[in-house]
Write a protein that holds these residues in place. Sequence first.
Motif, mmCIF file in Angstrom:
data_model
loop_
_atom_site.group_PDB
_atom_site.id
_atom_site.type_symbol
_atom_site.label_atom_id
_atom_site.label_comp_id
_atom_site.label_asym_id
_atom_site.label_seq_id
_atom_site.Cartn_x
_atom_site.Cartn_y
_atom_site.Cartn_z
ATOM 1 N N GLY A 158 0.821 -1.197 0.000
ATOM 2 C CA GLY A 158 0.000 0.000 0.000
ATOM 3 C C GLY A 158 0.856 1.248 0.000
ATOM 4 N N PRO A 159 0.258 2.413 -0.269
ATOM 5 C CA PRO A 159 1.030 3.660 -0.399
ATOM 6 C C PRO A 159 1.874 4.002 0.829
ATOM 7 N N GLU A 160 1.332 3.825 2.026
ATOM 8 C CA GLU A 160 2.083 4.198 3.234
ATOM 9 C C GLU A 160 3.287 3.286 3.445
ATOM 10 N N GLU A 161 3.078 1.976 3.267
ATOM 11 C CA GLU A 161 4.179 1.036 3.450
ATOM 12 C C GLU A 161 5.229 1.216 2.362
ATOM 13 N N LEU A 162 4.781 1.506 1.150
ATOM 14 C CA LEU A 162 5.714 1.736 0.050
ATOM 15 C C LEU A 162 6.563 2.973 0.324
ATOM 16 N N ALA A 163 5.943 4.044 0.817
ATOM 17 C CA ALA A 163 6.692 5.256 1.148
ATOM 18 C C ALA A 163 7.726 4.975 2.231
ATOM 19 N N ARG A 164 7.379 4.106 3.177
ATOM 20 C CA ARG A 164 8.307 3.790 4.270
ATOM 21 C C ARG A 164 9.534 3.027 3.757
ATOM 22 N N ILE A 165 9.332 2.023 2.906
ATOM 23 C CA ILE A 165 10.493 1.253 2.453
ATOM 24 C C ILE A 165 11.313 2.039 1.432
ATOM 25 N N GLU A 166 10.672 2.945 0.708
ATOM 26 C CA GLU A 166 11.461 3.811 -0.191
ATOM 27 C C GLU A 166 12.334 4.757 0.623
ATOM 28 N N ALA A 167 11.807 5.268 1.728
ATOM 29 C CA ALA A 167 12.620 6.126 2.605
ATOM 30 C C ALA A 167 13.773 5.321 3.206
ATOM 31 N N MET A 168 13.513 4.051 3.560
ATOM 32 C CA MET A 168 14.557 3.181 4.085
ATOM 33 C C MET A 168 15.666 2.998 3.051
ATOM 34 N N GLU A 169 15.284 2.801 1.794
ATOM 35 C CA GLU A 169 16.280 2.652 0.738
ATOM 36 C C GLU A 169 17.095 3.932 0.573
ATOM 37 N N ARG A 170 16.442 5.077 0.571
ATOM 38 C CA ARG A 170 17.173 6.351 0.426
ATOM 39 C C ARG A 170 18.161 6.554 1.562
ATOM 40 N N ASP A 171 17.719 6.261 2.788
ATOM 41 C CA ASP A 171 18.612 6.420 3.943
ATOM 42 C C ASP A 171 19.829 5.509 3.823
ATOM 43 N N ALA A 172 19.606 4.273 3.402
ATOM 44 C CA ALA A 172 20.718 3.323 3.265
ATOM 45 C C ALA A 172 21.672 3.758 2.160
ATOM 46 N N LEU A 173 21.138 4.240 1.059
ATOM 47 C CA LEU A 173 21.991 4.715 -0.036
ATOM 48 C C LEU A 173 22.826 5.915 0.404
ATOM 49 N N ALA A 174 22.197 6.848 1.127
ATOM 50 C CA ALA A 174 22.942 8.019 1.598
ATOM 51 C C ALA A 174 24.061 7.597 2.552
ATOM 52 N N GLU A 175 23.771 6.645 3.441
ATOM 53 C CA GLU A 175 24.777 6.147 4.382
ATOM 54 C C GLU A 175 25.940 5.482 3.639
ATOM 55 N N MET A 176 25.618 4.641 2.669
ATOM 56 C CA MET A 176 26.660 3.936 1.934
ATOM 57 C C MET A 176 27.437 4.867 1.006
ATOM 58 N N ALA A 177 26.774 5.922 0.518
ATOM 59 C CA ALA A 177 27.485 6.895 -0.316
ATOM 60 C C ALA A 177 28.585 7.590 0.479
ATOM 61 N N GLU A 178 28.350 7.793 1.771
ATOM 62 C CA GLU A 178 29.389 8.372 2.625
ATOM 63 C C GLU A 178 30.569 7.410 2.769
ATOM 64 N N VAL A 179 30.280 6.122 2.887
ATOM 65 C CA VAL A 179 31.359 5.126 2.929
ATOM 66 C C VAL A 179 32.110 5.129 1.598
ATOM 67 N N ALA A 180 31.357 5.193 0.506
ATOM 68 C CA ALA A 180 31.971 5.218 -0.822
ATOM 69 C C ALA A 180 32.865 6.436 -0.985
ATOM 70 N N ARG A 181 32.470 7.564 -0.392
ATOM 71 C CA ARG A 181 33.288 8.781 -0.478
ATOM 72 C C ARG A 181 34.678 8.540 0.098
ATOM 73 N N SER A 182 34.752 7.785 1.173
ATOM 74 C CA SER A 182 36.044 7.541 1.821
ATOM 75 C C SER A 182 36.970 6.721 0.937
ATOM 76 N N TYR A 183 36.412 5.988 -0.020
ATOM 77 C CA TYR A 183 37.204 5.186 -0.947
ATOM 78 C C TYR A 183 37.367 5.843 -2.325
ATOM 79 N N GLY A 184 36.707 6.971 -2.535
ATOM 80 C CA GLY A 184 36.756 7.603 -3.853
ATOM 81 C C GLY A 184 35.997 6.828 -4.912
ATOM 82 N N VAL A 185 34.932 6.153 -4.504
ATOM 83 C CA VAL A 185 34.124 5.322 -5.405
ATOM 84 C C VAL A 185 32.725 5.925 -5.508
ATOM 85 N N ARG A 186 32.110 5.788 -6.687
ATOM 86 C CA ARG A 186 30.713 6.184 -6.839
ATOM 87 C C ARG A 186 29.829 4.936 -6.872
ATOM 88 N N ILE A 187 28.752 4.953 -6.100
ATOM 89 C CA ILE A 187 27.732 3.911 -6.194
ATOM 90 C C ILE A 187 26.810 4.275 -7.349
#
Length: 307
Positions: free
Chosen positions: A123-152
């Motif tokens: 449903g729309p509410e649950e979908l919005a929640r897991i999409e936000a979870m994905e965005r948060d995880a990507l942002a977190e991992m992008a910071e790790v990638a920055r330390s290696y000079g890599v782009r996700i």
Amino acid sequence: MAHASKIIAGVGFCTGNGTGDLSVLERALARYADLGADIAELSLYSEDLVAGGRVLPERAARLVEITKRYNLGYTVHGLVCSNFMDEVNLPYQKAAMRAMLELCDRVGASVLVHHSGVATRKGPEELARIEAMERDALAEMAEVARSYGVRIALENIFAMSDDEYRKTPSDVAATVAAIGHPNLCALIDFSHAYIESTRRGLDWRAEIRAMAPVAGHLHVHDSFGRPYTMTRFFHQGEPMALGIGDLHMPLGWGDIPWEEIFQELTFPAGTTMIMEITERFDPELPACLARARGLAALADAKATVAA
């Protein structure tokens, strides 16, 4: 090697599904270097280099030893099952990506490919929640990638049925733009976009136009854009004969208008291009590389005119 000053910084091939025998990967790299490719995408998801989120040091050392033998730049394809909408296994997913980023650092890879999320229809509410979870995880991992000079590079994928939720290509672009991290870009897989757009009745050329401004990596292989209306085949050549699904064929074997697309789209400078065409089509690889270099020239010329 890659040329960062160009729109298309490098063109090459992927190493294909491995068996854990790194000598097979080495033979692929030798072949691509002999062909004159700039880069190779290491399909490390199938090479038994990570266990429980930890890099296996002896095997990683062997990988580094192999990659240093060839005058190639590298990108890495992370887990095919990578999925930051997988709430139950999200800690394991993140740990595996951290390990893959470490491997990128060891071999000097510039890009780590990560598939956009998949979930059962919600449903729309649950979908919005897991999409936000994905965005948060990507942002977190992008910071790790920055330390290696890599782009996700977040790749657009197609759904197998209406019971699956997948982002459209334009949704993938919107996710990358919303996060706005320099170590996160979109990966346009043209065939995937074609298949998903056909399945959902979308204008696929408009979908990839939406991705182009935030792209940094391209997957190029041919198909007819036909969704999986059947999935049981008895030989790997049968879906190709029917033109169904994600065929990973040599350029020109499907009906994607490559030259039109590369004359139309403008990519950011430094974008890398990988042909996901493996040793099954080895005789066609030289012609594919020549055509891909022509596509890169079109992208460079379009950017020059625009400037």
